[in-house]
Design an enzyme around this catalytic site. Structure first.
Site, PDB file in Angstrom:
ATOM      1  CE1 TYR A   3       2.989  -5.859  11.223  1.00  0.00           C
ATOM      2  CE2 TYR A   3       1.414  -4.987  13.057  1.00  0.00           C
ATOM      3  CZ  TYR A   3       2.431  -4.481  11.432  1.00  0.00           C
ATOM      4  OH  TYR A   3       2.155  -3.507  11.462  1.00  0.00           O
ATOM      5  CG  ASP A  11      14.420 -11.462   0.554  1.00  0.00           C
ATOM      6  OD1 ASP A  11      13.916 -11.104   1.884  1.00  0.00           O
ATOM      7  OD2 ASP A  11      14.378 -12.884   0.840  1.00  0.00           O
ATOM      8  CB  ILE A  12      14.435  -5.926   3.192  1.00  0.00           C
ATOM      9  CG1 ILE A  12      13.644  -6.801   3.835  1.00  0.00           C
ATOM     10  CG2 ILE A  12      14.145  -4.755   2.609  1.00  0.00           C
ATOM     11  CD1 ILE A  12      12.817  -5.308   5.069  1.00  0.00           C
ATOM     12  CD  GLN A  72      -2.908  -0.971   2.829  1.00  0.00           C
ATOM     13  OE1 GLN A  72      -3.983   0.172   2.604  1.00  0.00           O
ATOM     14  NE2 GLN A  72      -2.615  -0.739   4.011  1.00  0.00           N
ATOM     15  CG  ASP A  91      -1.608   1.295  15.735  1.00  0.00           C
ATOM     16  OD1 ASP A  91      -0.919   0.157  14.447  1.00  0.00           O
ATOM     17  OD2 ASP A  91      -3.128   0.992  16.196  1.00  0.00           O
ATOM     18  CB  ALA A 144       6.564  -4.430   6.973  1.00  0.00           C
ATOM     19  CE1 TYR A 145       5.053 -13.458   7.522  1.00  0.00           C
ATOM     20  CE2 TYR A 145       3.460 -12.034   9.325  1.00  0.00           C
ATOM     21  CZ  TYR A 145       3.510 -13.347   8.966  1.00  0.00           C
ATOM     22  OH  TYR A 145       2.975 -14.665   8.330  1.00  0.00           O
TER      23      TYR A 145
END
Ligand SMILES: NC(=O)c1ccc[n+]([C@@H]2O[C@H](COP(=O)([O-])OP(=O)(O)OC[C@H]3O[C@@H](n4cnc5c(N)ncnc54)[C@H](OP(=O)(O)O)[C@@H]3O)[C@@H](O)[C@H]2O)c1
Length: 281
Positions: free
Chosen positions: A122, A37-38, A11, A99, A61-62
């Site tokens: 997460y 691939d980071i 996104q 958050d 991110a995951y």
């Protein structure tokens, strides 16, 4: 600057691509896991060196909160281990956090200095990522955000439009409070950081302005999408089966970002209007 944007198919990554067209003074390198691939230290170092990168904007991110509970090892690799890799390249880094690093038990907007107390896998991996990044790159900028949506990818806005068209009635929780954040506005905030005359490292909170519950958010989505045949009912979180606990109150205090960069931030309803206009439904 030569700017590497990771996770460009997500996104935020897509919104960065859109906005980059309005900032032609930089050169951009958009990559997702297929190209870079980071978690791959060698590949990251080689990419940074061969393309003379000055700044990394980490949009990768995951992000699947439920799957992270079952596979925290993979989430940790992408959300935390990779931050040590990105942070140790000797270039500037802007990273996005969440958050979910807070407990969500508070009743006042969270400040950057409030204690972290993640309740989910997460959240734990994202918090670990912040720490790993700052350990190797104390000059990094971390933007914590929440309730992200966009015209790109799958998200709550698109789900509620689909369900609103399919169902006559829909129960949506009204006891989880936060701020829906248009990823295009977060991308704008990232450009504010990039184009600031002075690099201002640190942790900042950034969401749209205002607060609402998921129920209020859904009413607004349906109104803007012209959905009139679906009755939206407010329900309690305990009436909905969550696989992973969700924070009850995850409003972020954005005072530091606004003061440091001297900006105003659009209200969430304003962001939602702009996003819905771009959707086909
Ligand atoms: N979404 C929210 O509500 C929310 C709320 C607060 C904070 N955030 C944070 O905001 C940031 C942007 O979120 P988003 O919603 O734009 O995420 P997203 O849509 O899930 O995009 C993340 C992108 O990163 C890619 N990726 C995963 N593993 C990778 C790897 N090893 N190397 C390179 N790319 C990889 C993903 O590919 P695959 O799809 O193939 O895995 C995906 O294209 C994230 O840091 C997220 O934690 C999001």
């Amino acid at each position: 600057m030569y700017i590497l944007i990771t996770g460009c198919n997500g996104q935020l990554g897509n919104e960065m691509r859109v906005l980059s067209a309005r900032h032609p003074n930089h050169r951009y390198f958009f990559t997702d896991v297929e190209e870079l691939d980071i978690t791959d230290r060698k590949a990251v170092s080689a990419f940074i060196e061969s393309n003379a990168i000055d700044l990394i904007v980490n949009c990768a991110a995951y992000t699947n909160v439920d799957k992270a509970e079952e596979d925290e090892v993979t989430a940790l690799k992408i959300n935390a281990d990779a931050l040590a890799v990105l942070g140790s390249q000797g270039v500037k880094v802007i990273h996005i956090s969440t958050d979910y690093i807070f407990s969500g038990d508070e009743h006042l907007p969270c400040r950057e200095t409030d204690p972290a107390a993640p309740r989910t896998a997460y959240g734990r991996t994202k918090y670990e990522g912040e720490k790993r990044l700052l350990a190797v790159c104390p000059e990094a900028v971390i933007l914590r955000t929440a309730w992200l949506y966009s015209s790109f990818g799958n998200n709550f806005v698109k789900t509620m439009i689909r369900l609103g068209k399919e169902k006559k009635e829909l129960g949506v929780v009204f006891d989880q409070i936060g701020t829906p954040t248009y990823a295009a506005d977060l991308a704008q905030a990232i450009f504010t950081v990039i184009e600031s005359p002075v690099w201002r490292p640190g942790i900042y909170h950034f969401t749209n302005e205002g607060v609402c519950s998921w129920y209020d958010f859904t009413l607004a989505i349906h109104e803007l999408a012209g959905i009139t045949n679906c009755q939206v009912r407010p329900i309690l979180s305990e009436e909905y089966t969550y696989r992973t606990p969700r924070p009850h109150y995850s409003v972020l205090d954005k005072s530091k970002f606004k003061k440091t960069f001297n900006v105003t931030i659009p209200h969430w309803l304003d962001g939602l209007k702009r996003c819905v206009k771009l959707l086909d439904f």
